[in-house]
Design an enzyme around this catalytic site. Structure first.
Site, PDB file in Angstrom:
ATOM      1  N   LYS A  97      -3.938   0.959  -3.746  1.00  0.00           N
ATOM      2  CA  LYS A  97      -2.553   0.488  -3.668  1.00  0.00           C
ATOM      3  C   LYS A  97      -2.466  -1.023  -3.860  1.00  0.00           C
ATOM      4  CE  LYS A  97      -0.696   0.031   0.337  1.00  0.00           C
ATOM      5  NZ  LYS A  97      -0.118   0.101   1.674  1.00  0.00           N
ATOM      6  N   LYS A 145      -6.135  -0.863   8.461  1.00  0.00           N
ATOM      7  CA  LYS A 145      -5.999  -2.286   8.797  1.00  0.00           C
ATOM      8  C   LYS A 145      -7.035  -2.703   9.832  1.00  0.00           C
ATOM      9  CE  LYS A 145      -1.058  -2.911   7.872  1.00  0.00           C
ATOM     10  NZ  LYS A 145       0.251  -3.141   8.515  1.00  0.00           N
ATOM     11  N   LYS A 190      -0.520  -6.809  -0.337  1.00  0.00           N
ATOM     12  CA  LYS A 190      -0.333  -8.240  -0.081  1.00  0.00           C
ATOM     13  C   LYS A 190      -1.627  -8.892   0.365  1.00  0.00           C
ATOM     14  CE  LYS A 190       3.951  -7.452   2.257  1.00  0.00           C
ATOM     15  NZ  LYS A 190       4.630  -7.601   3.528  1.00  0.00           N
TER      16      LYS A 190
END
Ligand code: TYM
Length: 329
Positions: free
Chosen positions: A196, A115, A199
């Site tokens: 993956k 992230k 969102k």
């Protein structure tokens, strides 16, 4: 007297764009096993602000996620549903745990590395994300944490923190176990079955959104990346087909052998069409219920206030125990 049921706690970030991975990795399992456990499910808004958020959108996303919890089948009579920031003990225990966490433990978290690589400015809260998650879990003496595979490392850290704390200050926390189902615990992107479903990836054709237009979703499934083979089998070396089959398996709850026999001799087009049918059969009623629940925001707010009250009764007692243990009381 009814037997005491084991406690579970889990949560989802109100960051919008919930997808079928979130549903199959977490929400669906919570709903299916709602009667087996003593359930606490939160909407983790304090986690959402570890990356910049627009305040009005965040407020909106919290209500939307509450509506989605209910639409997927969580029942406020059987599960305590609440917003993390409504129960101040999360931030309070989170701070105490921050003061007990060696920096190296946080630096090696793979989600932090992934992230932070995407952020222009990395906020301190993003590094401390896992200690707040540990607080979420430990406050409720949760024995099990039902999540998707990507949360495994965070739960390991929670266990390490709890063990370290208990060793230093005496028995305070229950040591939780991850509860990760074997099928569809890591749903991959339709456009790239090696990454993956996420969102934060809003590219058309990547995700199967829970609240998206079902015609567009069907198109995205029909265009999903597979390979040049023809056989339809659960073979992990062919990640595209494996991913589609895993989603199909979790949605239809059929055994692998039956699914392989069903598709024997058929082409990928048939698999994709039947998967799109199964997705539609699942999402259509969820979307209809979602519209009903979100039509009445006052009722949603009432349910969340009631949930926060029930959650705080448990969480405050644990926070007090931890405060006393470290000498804050
Ligand atoms: P979040 O909001 O990213 O995701 C919510 C849940 O969805 C699962 N998930 C997936 N499962 C299968 N395939 C995928 N592609 C996929 N993507 C996401 C996640 O594993 C998760 O179960 N850190 C958590 C939120 C959290 C939490 C907690 C969870 C905060 N406190 C305490 C459990 C207990 C998160 O970011 O989830």
């Amino acid at each position: 007297m009814s037997e005491r049921r084991p406690r579970v706690l889990s949560g989802i970030q109100p960051s919008g764009n919930l997808h079928i991975g979130n549903y199959l990795g977490s929400l669906q399992n919570w709903v299916l096993e709602q009667d087996r456990y003593d359930n606490f499910f939160c909407i983790v808004d304090l986690h959402a602000i570890t990356v910049p958020q627009d305040p009005a959108e965040l407020r909106q996303h919290v209500r939307e996620l509450a509506g989605l919890y209910l639409a997927c089948g969580l029942d406020p009579q059987r599960s305590t549903i609440f917003v993390q920031s409504h129960v101040s003990a999360h931030a309070e225990l989170g701070w105490v745990l921050n003061c007990q966490t060696p920096l190296g433990w946080l630096n090696r978290m793979t989600q932090f590395k992934d992230k932070s690589a995407k952020q222009e400015t990395v906020l301190a809260g993003l590094l401390n994300y896992p200690t707040l998650m540990a607080a979420d879990i430990l406050l409720y003496d949760a024995e099990f944490v039902p999540v998707g595979d990507d949360q495994r490392q965070h739960i390991e850290l929670t266990r390490d923190l709890a063990e370290r704390f208990n060793y230093l200050y005496g028995e305070t926390f229950v040591i939780p176990e991850p509860m990760i189902r074997t099928v569809a615990a890591r749903v991959m992107g339709l456009d790239d079955p090696t990454s993956k479903m996420s969102k934060s990836n809003t590219a058309a054709g990547h995700a199967i959104p829970l609240l998206g237009d079902l015609k567009k979703t069907r198109k995205a499934i029909m265009r999903a990346v597979t390979d040049s083979g023809t056989e339809i089998a659960f073979d992990e070396s062919r990640p595209g087909v494996y991913n589609l089959l895993s989603i199909y398996q979790k949605l239809t709850d059929k055994p692998r052998e039956e699914i392989e026999a069903h598709f024997a001799g058929q082409g990928y087009g048939t698999l994709k069409r039947e998967l799109a049918d199964a997705v539609e059969a699942t999402l259509e009623p969820i979307q209809a219920r979602y519209r009903e629940f979100t039509n009445d925001p006052a009722e949603l707010d009432r349910l969340l206030a009631q949930g926060a009250e029930r959650a705080a009764a448990v969480a405050n007692a644990t926070r007090d125990r931890a405060y006393t243990a470290v000498g804050l009381r």
